[in-house]
Each structure stands twice: as structure tokens, then as C-alpha cells.
Write an enzyme that holds these catalytic residues in place. Sequence first.
Site, PDB file in Angstrom:
ATOM      1  N   ASP A 174      46.435-119.678  36.536  1.00  0.00           N
ATOM      2  CA  ASP A 174      46.707-121.161  36.608  1.00  0.00           C
ATOM      3  C   ASP A 174      47.428-121.574  37.908  1.00  0.00           C
ATOM      4  O   ASP A 174      47.584-122.824  38.266  1.00  0.00           O
ATOM      5  CB  ASP A 174      47.633-121.770  35.490  1.00  0.00           C
ATOM      6  CG  ASP A 174      46.747-122.103  34.043  1.00  0.00           C
ATOM      7  OD1 ASP A 174      45.423-122.084  34.307  1.00  0.00           O
ATOM      8  OD2 ASP A 174      47.481-122.252  33.230  1.00  0.00           O
ATOM      9  N   TRP A 223      36.202-121.568  28.376  1.00  0.00           N
ATOM     10  CA  TRP A 223      36.634-121.070  26.969  1.00  0.00           C
ATOM     11  C   TRP A 223      38.203-120.803  27.192  1.00  0.00           C
ATOM     12  O   TRP A 223      38.567-119.510  27.560  1.00  0.00           O
ATOM     13  CB  TRP A 223      35.850-119.853  26.458  1.00  0.00           C
ATOM     14  CG  TRP A 223      36.245-119.433  25.250  1.00  0.00           C
ATOM     15  CD1 TRP A 223      37.511-119.008  24.581  1.00  0.00           C
ATOM     16  CD2 TRP A 223      35.220-119.186  24.145  1.00  0.00           C
ATOM     17  NE1 TRP A 223      37.119-118.419  23.375  1.00  0.00           N
ATOM     18  CE2 TRP A 223      35.899-118.270  22.802  1.00  0.00           C
ATOM     19  CE3 TRP A 223      33.753-119.029  24.181  1.00  0.00           C
ATOM     20  CZ2 TRP A 223      35.416-118.010  22.007  1.00  0.00           C
ATOM     21  CZ3 TRP A 223      33.259-118.559  22.893  1.00  0.00           C
ATOM     22  CH2 TRP A 223      33.793-118.087  21.948  1.00  0.00           C
ATOM     23  N   ASP A 224      38.938-121.623  26.737  1.00  0.00           N
ATOM     24  CA  ASP A 224      40.388-121.177  26.970  1.00  0.00           C
ATOM     25  C   ASP A 224      41.208-120.577  25.777  1.00  0.00           C
ATOM     26  O   ASP A 224      40.681-120.873  24.498  1.00  0.00           O
ATOM     27  CB  ASP A 224      41.055-122.582  27.480  1.00  0.00           C
ATOM     28  CG  ASP A 224      42.219-122.621  28.177  1.00  0.00           C
ATOM     29  OD1 ASP A 224      43.010-121.407  28.365  1.00  0.00           O
ATOM     30  OD2 ASP A 224      42.662-123.414  29.057  1.00  0.00           O
ATOM     31  N   MET A 225      42.526-120.243  25.948  1.00  0.00           N
ATOM     32  CA  MET A 225      43.040-119.685  24.860  1.00  0.00           C
ATOM     33  C   MET A 225      44.855-119.828  25.542  1.00  0.00           C
ATOM     34  O   MET A 225      44.986-119.026  26.233  1.00  0.00           O
ATOM     35  CB  MET A 225      42.967-118.399  24.708  1.00  0.00           C
ATOM     36  CG  MET A 225      43.105-117.786  23.202  1.00  0.00           C
ATOM     37  SD  MET A 225      45.118-117.278  23.364  1.00  0.00           S
ATOM     38  CE  MET A 225      45.016-115.658  24.251  1.00  0.00           C
ATOM     39  N   ASN A 226      45.491-120.836  24.947  1.00  0.00           N
ATOM     40  CA  ASN A 226      46.738-121.107  25.457  1.00  0.00           C
ATOM     41  C   ASN A 226      47.998-120.589  24.687  1.00  0.00           C
ATOM     42  O   ASN A 226      49.047-121.142  25.173  1.00  0.00           O
ATOM     43  CB  ASN A 226      46.671-122.635  25.820  1.00  0.00           C
ATOM     44  CG  ASN A 226      46.112-122.946  27.060  1.00  0.00           C
ATOM     45  OD1 ASN A 226      46.233-122.406  28.058  1.00  0.00           O
ATOM     46  ND2 ASN A 226      45.214-123.892  27.114  1.00  0.00           N
ATOM     47  N   ARG A 286      52.894-124.297  22.873  1.00  0.00           N
ATOM     48  CA  ARG A 286      52.223-125.676  23.376  1.00  0.00           C
ATOM     49  C   ARG A 286      51.687-126.731  22.400  1.00  0.00           C
ATOM     50  O   ARG A 286      50.779-127.116  22.448  1.00  0.00           O
ATOM     51  CB  ARG A 286      50.922-125.017  24.190  1.00  0.00           C
ATOM     52  CG  ARG A 286      50.761-126.084  25.393  1.00  0.00           C
ATOM     53  CD  ARG A 286      49.325-125.714  26.134  1.00  0.00           C
ATOM     54  NE  ARG A 286      49.189-126.449  27.132  1.00  0.00           N
ATOM     55  CZ  ARG A 286      48.120-126.949  27.742  1.00  0.00           C
ATOM     56  NH1 ARG A 286      47.092-126.541  26.967  1.00  0.00           N
ATOM     57  NH2 ARG A 286      47.989-127.526  28.756  1.00  0.00           N
ATOM     58  N   CYS A 331      39.268-117.796  30.174  1.00  0.00           N
ATOM     59  CA  CYS A 331      40.500-118.453  30.526  1.00  0.00           C
ATOM     60  C   CYS A 331      41.578-118.233  29.368  1.00  0.00           C
ATOM     61  O   CYS A 331      41.021-118.223  28.136  1.00  0.00           O
ATOM     62  CB  CYS A 331      40.438-119.858  30.774  1.00  0.00           C
ATOM     63  SG  CYS A 331      41.790-120.774  31.287  1.00  0.00           S
ATOM     64  N   ASP A 358      37.434-130.893  31.752  1.00  0.00           N
ATOM     65  CA  ASP A 358      38.480-129.854  31.469  1.00  0.00           C
ATOM     66  C   ASP A 358      39.003-130.581  30.024  1.00  0.00           C
ATOM     67  O   ASP A 358      38.649-131.562  29.513  1.00  0.00           O
ATOM     68  CB  ASP A 358      39.432-129.821  32.428  1.00  0.00           C
ATOM     69  CG  ASP A 358      40.036-128.273  32.278  1.00  0.00           C
ATOM     70  OD1 ASP A 358      41.034-128.092  31.458  1.00  0.00           O
ATOM     71  OD2 ASP A 358      39.799-127.088  33.061  1.00  0.00           O
ATOM     72  N   ASP A 359      40.229-130.149  29.560  1.00  0.00           N
ATOM     73  CA  ASP A 359      41.048-130.375  28.311  1.00  0.00           C
ATOM     74  C   ASP A 359      41.025-132.088  28.490  1.00  0.00           C
ATOM     75  O   ASP A 359      41.335-132.771  29.309  1.00  0.00           O
ATOM     76  CB  ASP A 359      42.525-130.014  28.630  1.00  0.00           C
ATOM     77  CG  ASP A 359      43.195-129.827  27.483  1.00  0.00           C
ATOM     78  OD1 ASP A 359      42.575-130.611  26.093  1.00  0.00           O
ATOM     79  OD2 ASP A 359      44.152-129.422  27.159  1.00  0.00           O
TER      80      ASP A 359
HETATM   81  C1  GLA Z   1      45.101-124.080  30.525  1.00  0.00           C
HETATM   82  C2  GLA Z   1      44.063-123.846  31.560  1.00  0.00           C
HETATM   83  C3  GLA Z   1      43.747-124.696  32.633  1.00  0.00           C
HETATM   84  C4  GLA Z   1      43.422-125.889  31.998  1.00  0.00           C
HETATM   85  C5  GLA Z   1      44.547-126.248  30.951  1.00  0.00           C
HETATM   86  C6  GLA Z   1      44.237-127.545  29.903  1.00  0.00           C
HETATM   87  O1  GLA Z   1      46.385-123.953  30.956  1.00  0.00           O
HETATM   88  O2  GLA Z   1      44.563-122.570  32.119  1.00  0.00           O
HETATM   89  O3  GLA Z   1      43.105-124.323  33.757  1.00  0.00           O
HETATM   90  O4  GLA Z   1      42.312-125.868  31.608  1.00  0.00           O
HETATM   91  O5  GLA Z   1      44.694-125.241  29.931  1.00  0.00           O
HETATM   92  O6  GLA Z   1      45.088-127.817  28.869  1.00  0.00           O
END
Ligand code: GLA
Length: 745
Positions: free
Chosen positions: A551, A478-481, A444, A529, A367-368
Site C-alpha cells: 500500500d 482481490w483484496d484481504m484486509n 478494520r 492484494c 476500487d473499494d
Molecule cells: C487495501 C488495498 C488498497 C485499497 C484498499 C481499499 O488497503 O491494499 O489498495 O484497495 O484496501 O479499501
Amino acid sequence: MIEIKNEQLFHLYNEKISYIINVLPNQQLGHVYFGPSLGTLAPFDQAYLEKKENKSAGTVKFFEADNLFTLADRFQELPTYGTSDFREGAVSVFEEETPLYVDFKLVAFHCFEGKERKLAQPASFAAADESQSIVFELVDQERQLELAITYTIFKGSGTITRQQTLTNTGSKPRTIQRFLSGVLELKNRNFELLHLSGAWLKERHIKTVPLTQGTISVGSLKGASGHQHNPFVALKEQQATNDTGHVYGANLIYSGNFLAQAEMDEWDNVRLMLGIHPEHFSWQLSQGETFEAPECLFTFTAAGLNGLSQESAQFIEKHVIAPYWQKRQRPIVFNNWEATYFDFNEEKLLTLAQESKALGMECFVLDDGWFGKRNDDRSSLGDWVADPVKFPKGIGSFAEKIHAMQLQLGIWFEPEMVSPDSQLYQEHPEWVVKHPYERISVGRGQYVLDFANPAVVEAIFEAMQKVILETKLDYIKWDMNRNITEAYSPYLAEQGISQTEFYHRYILGLYRLYEKILAAFPTLLIEGCAGGGGRYDLGILFYSPQIWPSDDSDAVERLAIQSGTLLGYPLSSFSNHVSAAPNHQVGRATSLDFRQTVAMFGPLGYELDLFHLSEAEKQAIKSQIVFYKKQRQLLTFGTFYQLQQLDHGNEKTWAVYDPQNEEALIAFFRVLAQANPTAEDFLPVAFLDGQQVYQVNGEPVSGQLLRQLGLRKPYQFNAVNHGTAQVTGDFQSFVYQLQAKKGVE
Ligand code: GLA
């Protein structure tokens, strides 16, 4: 599947549904019917279906030639505001500041079979023998506009789809202010609007609002479909149950700003519309240019909420999810996020990977925090190169070690974002969504990249491609926060394109990146994601067959999230991870058994610190994984049923059924223990075959008994059965395995 009468009446039908369109006296497309299949209408009398009179003498009459005709109370396929219909319309076009009261007349139509899948833009698809489409060509001669609406009906499906384009055939530029993708007009049948709403950590909770005269709407203006609302909505008869009652579902194949609204007028006519949100949107069409609206889906079922859930699932799994992933087994993942957060190095990851492999998991998802110098969430997004401190031998070498353990490898990216503290931002400050003279909001600790700019999309593709090749990557998360604020593209400004096109062009840029990645790596499994479920929609599912739905990994919270999601999306489309107790989001402690039972519905994963498990917990995980592997097809692709009313706060019962093999898995969940409960002792299982005998956890029970009286609920603890209770205390689950006896003989 398509009957046409006198070029005036069009009947799209299959064994489940009928959808009838007519031509109104002003040559506009009218709507007659959507509901249970009528079979063939031939020999039919067109006049029988036509409206004879207008409702009210007080309405404005539309045509001088026939002053009896008004659009005020007509069911229309593409209503426009500004003539004799005073409700909100679906299309609005301007010439500079002047509104054009558009008037589209049918000039031609043609039919075709099958629907090609094109990676460039998400839309439904079907083989030649699976669908029939009709394209209506409509023209507004005076205002020099052409409208094409394509309806598609699919074999064996309760869903029809609709796609439309608008073309400027004149020399003067036109501005589209609103172009909603779908309209469904119905008489109110005691409907309520059902929608899936919530927030970060509590996405897609089921909400219902009874219709009343006026408008109810949900939508998003966040640049993504959003955590708060979902483009899937339904009109449900208030009296509908899990298995009975008319329900109309609707959805958009789109990931950006959207609007879904139901307006009811003074005659109880309901107009349901969905499309790109008209707020902060307009699109300039120069001569010869065409705008294409996202595709819209309408589903009908007479079988209540389970019918809606199954029709939606079946359609999405067959006509939206990539063919490669349809019915294909999804790996059981181990994801290191909640196990380590940013605190890891290669050695720690490899130990976790080894442990996950020993327990039976199949894919290690990093992950991140693996790139740049990212030790917290304040830096390095955009620098998609492995951190040399964490990976001294490079990411390729780490990948080799993971693959050598016979594990697949997944890697987290957040392609659309950049940290102010990054090399990418230093080199290209102009690639960020940023107004030239106003403040820039930071979410963020990060900025949004200007995906309306093709050069940005290209650069991110190059960077991702390098990592994918170097690691022989199997899986991307593939995230987008963060959402978009102060929407402004420096690139569009330079090109002289209006900023009101930004949100849609951003989404087209996003789809372009998906297209490029999947064209280069067609079997890569992408998990969508967006801070959990902030972009859970059919646009994303077209490219990535599964999405991290929230999450919030707490099993109790997931009961509501998964139940809501399952009304509009298939089991296979969301991944569930077993996480730590106490849970990191809500601090609730639940048993491993309960967490595993909730998580096994759909693609399964684990996201907890494997270093601190007891031997007994390891054994429990191992045997759960063995069980899951045996039942994986059923738990991912089986037909899903809710066996208890969805508004039951304390209990849920989820069933998956395979009608071919006549087997089912049913899980009963109870959140809080109750003293001397008043609840029913049995759960009727209406989908079973009354002629069969089923083995229920090894014990024979007649199918008819299970259908009518029901499955005996697990014995609960009360004062008298202390010793024999099957479930005691809070947060309990109980699993039933059912197999038709003939199947085991
Ligand atoms: C988001 C995702 C989490 C994780 C974090 C990492 O919040 O939903 O599952 O991957 O980013 O920064």
C-alpha cells in the site's frame, strides 16, 4: 535427468544442478548433495558417496543390529524427532496423546514425466518434455503409515520441487502434529539466512542473519503468509555478491501460516525446513485418509543474488504462473483508490476513465466503495451488489460505458470478509470466524468469513459470478484486509472436526473459490492484494499472475520493496502505480519522472487524481506511456539484474535485459544528493556481450568497455559542473537504453 544406481542412489540432474538422495542403513531416505551439476555420475561408485563413520562416540546409537549407526549427524530427506537425532524433525504423528516415533522405510519408487496443472490446489506444473519426477513410497509398517515424497527436476532450471503426502493405512486414527514440506541439509559454508521481512507499507525488505549454532526462524501465524515475513528464504554464502557465490533459495507454494527455519548443529550441519507452521496446527487422519503438504521449492545458483533472482523468476514464470498469462501483455491500469477513496459516483468515475483513456491507459479499476452502502470502511463487505446511489443505472450500465471507451474494466472485491453492518451478516451470523464463548476481535471494522465452510465459499462465488457476468469483467482486484484471530469455525464444530485444522481448511476454501472463478472465467486477470503485500506468495501467484505488492506507493519506499521482492519473484508478478506527490503514505514529494521510472519495472498503473494534473504533467504521462508500451515486454518479462550492491542505501541500479534482441534498459536511482560524492563513476554491466558494440542512448560504446569499466553514471551536480549536471537534487533517476548495434542495423 534421473539416474538410479542399485535402487539405492538417486541422482536428479540437469545442466545446472544435481540433487542426490541415498538410502540409509535403516532404509530411510538420506541426502547426499545439492549444488552445481555433476553431469552423469556413471560409472559411479555408490560407496564413495556413503558416510563411513559417525562423528562422535558420544552419540546415541540407533540400531542394535549395527550399533555404529546413528542419525545424529546424517543428512536426511525427512528427519523425525525422537530417535538418535535430537534436532527438530519435519514430521510428528501422534496416536491420541502418545507420540509415534515414526520410521519410514523405502519400499518402492517410480518415475514419471511432465506435471499436470490442476486448479484445485496450487502447485508447479510442466509439459511432458519439461520435467521428470520420482516418487518414493515409504512405509512405517508398525505404525501403519505411508509416506510418498515426489521430487521433480525441470529442464533448464536451477529449481527442484518436492511434494509429499501421508496416509493412515491402519484402523486407529492418527494425528499429524507437524508435517513440514521441505528439508534441505547442507554443510555450513559461511551461510547467512536471507529473508524478506517488514510490515504493512514496508513489505519484503531484505534481511540477513549469519547462521550460528542454534535455530533461526521466520514465519506467520496470521492465517495468511503475512506482511511481516515471506515464505521465500535463502541460504547465502556471506561472501556472495550480486553475481558470484553459492545461494540456496527456498519457497512454499502456500498462502497460510508457515514456518521457515534454519538449524545449525554442533558439527556445522545446517537443516533448512519449510512448511505449514506447526503452531495451532494438527490434522486428524482416519483410516485410509491422506494429508497433502504444500509443495516446496529449492533453488541453487552459483551466480550470487542476481542468479537467485533470475532462477526464481524463470521458474515461477514457467511453472507456477498460469500458462495463459505467461508472457502475456498486462494492461496499464488506472485505479481510482488514491484518486477518490470512497468519494465518488458514476459521473466522476466516467470522467476519470475518459481522462485515463486520453492519456493512454488501458484498464479502469474500480476500487473499494462501489457496493452496498459503503462510504467508509465500516460497512457492506459481503453485499456484492452495486450501491444504487453511486450507480443509479446499475453496475452493468457503468461497465458498458467503460467498455464503450475501449477500456477494460476491473473491480475490487474482498471476498473473504464481511462487515457487521451488512445484509450478509444479518442473514448469516453463523458464517463468521467466531468463538462461541469468547470475544470477537474486529480488524478494520470487519469479520473474517468462515471459508472452511463450503457453503460460504459457494455463496460468495455466486455473488461474484453475478457481477462478473453483468459487467463482462476483465480484471479483479482481490483484496484481504485483516488477519484471523480467535480462529474458530462454527462449521467445523458442527462437523466434529478439530479447530486445529481450521487455518489450513480456510486456505483450502480460499483456493476453492479461486478455482471456481477461474474455471468459469479462465481469462480473467486477477490481481492479488492483502492490505498491499500481506499475502505475496506462490499460492496466490498460481491463481493471480500479479499482486499489489504494498500500500506504500512512494517511489523511494518502493525501491526497497521492489528490490526485495525481485530476489524471489518475477518482475511480472507485481504491479506498480504512479501516485500523487506529496505521497499519501509518507508525505514525500518526488518528481513525476522519478515516480514513473520506478513504477515502469513490471506491470504499470496510475493511481492519482487526474483532475488536478497540469498540462505539462499530462504530456509527461502521455509520453511515458508511449515509451512504456514500446518497452513493455522487456520491462515485464526481461531478465532482471541489480547492478549495485543491495545494501547500498542511497543508490539502486536496475537493469532488464533481453538476450534475444540484445537490448537492455537500465535505470539509475539516487535517493539523496551528496556533496562531492565518493561513489564510483562507472557501473559495470557484466551481462553484456563483450564482442558487441552497443548504442547507449544513441552513442556507440564497446561491450567490453561496458562489461569491464562500466556504464558512466549520470553526472552529478557539484560545485564545478552546475551547468552540465545530469542529475541534481534528491530523488533522481536516469534511464539508459542499450541496444547491440547489430540489432539496429
Ligand atoms: C487495501 C488495498 C488498497 C485499497 C484498499 C481499499 O488497503 O491494499 O489498495 O484497495 O484496501 O479499501
